[in-house]
Design a protein around this motif. Sequence first.
Motif, mmCIF file in Angstrom:
data_model
loop_
_atom_site.group_PDB
_atom_site.id
_atom_site.type_symbol
_atom_site.label_atom_id
_atom_site.label_comp_id
_atom_site.label_asym_id
_atom_site.label_seq_id
_atom_site.Cartn_x
_atom_site.Cartn_y
_atom_site.Cartn_z
ATOM 1 N N LYS A 73 0.833 -1.208 0.000
ATOM 2 C CA LYS A 73 0.000 0.000 0.000
ATOM 3 C C LYS A 73 0.862 1.250 0.000
ATOM 4 O O LYS A 73 0.551 2.239 -0.656
ATOM 5 C CB LYS A 73 -0.948 0.014 1.201
ATOM 6 C CG LYS A 73 -2.146 -0.873 1.032
ATOM 7 C CD LYS A 73 -3.073 -0.774 2.221
ATOM 8 C CE LYS A 73 -4.219 -1.754 2.069
ATOM 9 N NZ LYS A 73 -5.126 -1.719 3.211
ATOM 10 N N PRO A 101 3.343 0.974 -3.971
ATOM 11 C CA PRO A 101 2.708 0.130 -4.985
ATOM 12 C C PRO A 101 3.655 -0.149 -6.161
ATOM 13 O O PRO A 101 4.536 0.646 -6.462
ATOM 14 C CB PRO A 101 1.500 0.955 -5.431
ATOM 15 C CG PRO A 101 1.818 2.354 -5.060
ATOM 16 C CD PRO A 101 2.727 2.280 -3.868
ATOM 17 N N ASP A 102 3.460 -1.264 -6.789
ATOM 18 C CA ASP A 102 4.252 -1.655 -7.944
ATOM 19 C C ASP A 102 3.755 -0.858 -9.160
ATOM 20 O O ASP A 102 2.615 -1.020 -9.585
ATOM 21 C CB ASP A 102 4.091 -3.160 -8.171
ATOM 22 C CG ASP A 102 4.945 -3.682 -9.295
ATOM 23 O OD1 ASP A 102 4.878 -3.119 -10.405
ATOM 24 O OD2 ASP A 102 5.674 -4.656 -9.067
ATOM 25 N N ASN A 103 4.613 0.002 -9.701
ATOM 26 C CA ASN A 103 4.224 0.854 -10.827
ATOM 27 C C ASN A 103 3.822 0.064 -12.062
ATOM 28 O O ASN A 103 2.965 0.500 -12.831
ATOM 29 C CB ASN A 103 5.358 1.812 -11.194
ATOM 30 C CG ASN A 103 5.583 2.863 -10.144
ATOM 31 O OD1 ASN A 103 4.654 3.283 -9.472
ATOM 32 N ND2 ASN A 103 6.816 3.291 -9.990
ATOM 33 N N SER A 129 0.205 -1.367 -11.327
ATOM 34 C CA SER A 129 -0.835 -0.327 -11.339
ATOM 35 C C SER A 129 -1.018 0.259 -12.733
ATOM 36 O O SER A 129 -2.141 0.555 -13.143
ATOM 37 C CB SER A 129 -0.533 0.762 -10.310
ATOM 38 O OG SER A 129 0.706 1.365 -10.560
ATOM 39 N N HIS A 130 0.064 0.396 -13.490
ATOM 40 C CA HIS A 130 -0.042 0.908 -14.863
ATOM 41 C C HIS A 130 -0.866 -0.050 -15.724
ATOM 42 O O HIS A 130 -1.719 0.384 -16.507
ATOM 43 C CB HIS A 130 1.350 1.108 -15.457
ATOM 44 C CG HIS A 130 1.351 1.604 -16.861
ATOM 45 N ND1 HIS A 130 0.739 2.778 -17.252
ATOM 46 C CD2 HIS A 130 1.889 1.084 -17.982
ATOM 47 C CE1 HIS A 130 0.908 2.947 -18.549
ATOM 48 N NE2 HIS A 130 1.602 1.931 -19.020
ATOM 49 N N ALA A 162 -3.129 -2.189 -14.701
ATOM 50 C CA ALA A 162 -4.512 -2.187 -14.221
ATOM 51 C C ALA A 162 -5.314 -0.998 -14.762
ATOM 52 O O ALA A 162 -6.535 -1.066 -14.863
ATOM 53 C CB ALA A 162 -4.540 -2.191 -12.701
ATOM 54 N N GLN A 163 -4.623 0.066 -15.145
ATOM 55 C CA GLN A 163 -5.296 1.289 -15.611
ATOM 56 C C GLN A 163 -5.537 1.333 -17.120
ATOM 57 O O GLN A 163 -6.050 2.323 -17.641
ATOM 58 C CB GLN A 163 -4.471 2.511 -15.202
ATOM 59 C CG GLN A 163 -4.367 2.692 -13.718
ATOM 60 C CD GLN A 163 -3.320 3.716 -13.323
ATOM 61 O OE1 GLN A 163 -2.637 4.296 -14.151
ATOM 62 N NE2 GLN A 163 -3.187 3.936 -12.016
ATOM 63 N N ASN A 167 6.405 0.352 -17.581
ATOM 64 C CA ASN A 167 5.540 1.136 -16.701
ATOM 65 C C ASN A 167 5.105 2.404 -17.435
ATOM 66 O O ASN A 167 5.388 2.574 -18.621
ATOM 67 C CB ASN A 167 6.220 1.428 -15.357
ATOM 68 C CG ASN A 167 7.409 2.375 -15.465
ATOM 69 O OD1 ASN A 167 7.670 2.980 -16.499
ATOM 70 N ND2 ASN A 167 8.154 2.518 -14.384
ATOM 71 N N ARG A 222 0.430 -8.858 -13.718
ATOM 72 C CA ARG A 222 0.026 -7.569 -14.302
ATOM 73 C C ARG A 222 -1.325 -7.673 -15.003
ATOM 74 O O ARG A 222 -2.194 -6.814 -14.807
ATOM 75 C CB ARG A 222 1.108 -7.083 -15.267
ATOM 76 C CG ARG A 222 2.409 -6.766 -14.578
ATOM 77 C CD ARG A 222 3.490 -6.377 -15.589
ATOM 78 N NE ARG A 222 4.781 -6.486 -14.943
ATOM 79 C CZ ARG A 222 5.823 -7.133 -15.449
ATOM 80 N NH1 ARG A 222 5.760 -7.692 -16.641
ATOM 81 N NH2 ARG A 222 6.947 -7.195 -14.773
ATOM 82 N N ALA A 232 -4.084 -7.993 -12.516
ATOM 83 C CA ALA A 232 -4.483 -6.724 -11.894
ATOM 84 C C ALA A 232 -5.517 -6.013 -12.762
ATOM 85 O O ALA A 232 -6.489 -5.450 -12.246
ATOM 86 C CB ALA A 232 -3.262 -5.833 -11.680
ATOM 87 N N TYR A 233 -5.346 -6.064 -14.069
ATOM 88 C CA TYR A 233 -6.341 -5.473 -14.976
ATOM 89 C C TYR A 233 -7.683 -6.197 -14.838
ATOM 90 O O TYR A 233 -8.738 -5.568 -14.809
ATOM 91 C CB TYR A 233 -5.851 -5.537 -16.428
ATOM 92 C CG TYR A 233 -6.910 -5.099 -17.405
ATOM 93 C CD1 TYR A 233 -7.145 -3.751 -17.646
ATOM 94 C CD2 TYR A 233 -7.712 -6.027 -18.060
ATOM 95 C CE1 TYR A 233 -8.138 -3.339 -18.506
ATOM 96 C CE2 TYR A 233 -8.709 -5.636 -18.926
ATOM 97 C CZ TYR A 233 -8.922 -4.288 -19.153
ATOM 98 O OH TYR A 233 -9.926 -3.888 -20.006
#
Length: 131
Positions: A18, A21-23, A26-27, A29-30, A46, A109, A112-113
Amino acid sequence: MTDKRFQEIINHYKADIKMYPDNWISHCAQQNSIEEAIFVAATAKNQEGKKNPHQYRLKPIILEKFAVHLSDHASKLKQATSFDDLLKKITTYKIKGIGTLALYDTAERIGAYLGIFPDKIYFACRCKSRR
């Protein structure tokens, strides 16, 4: 290891992730589509275009070929019902030059998406005896 100690390790990891975060995760997932998420995940980039240190030895052309190959199977990857299922599917579409760590990281990765996360500890070892 006791259950209590194991839970302490899990709690520490959750707090740490938290704060830091792993960039790459998170990239991914977005992204706006499964195809974009696959490309970002498989090429290990990333938001700044930096390659993940886990994949720094892999040539960009290999990662891009892997991304294209996975994209050809996007609909099947999207149907994964668990992280284990996703990892197995990605492993099925492995190409030469992609190792165990790259497979796992790509699954993490893309997961996460998709909102699918590991629920157990995975361990892989390629041990070669040296004489």
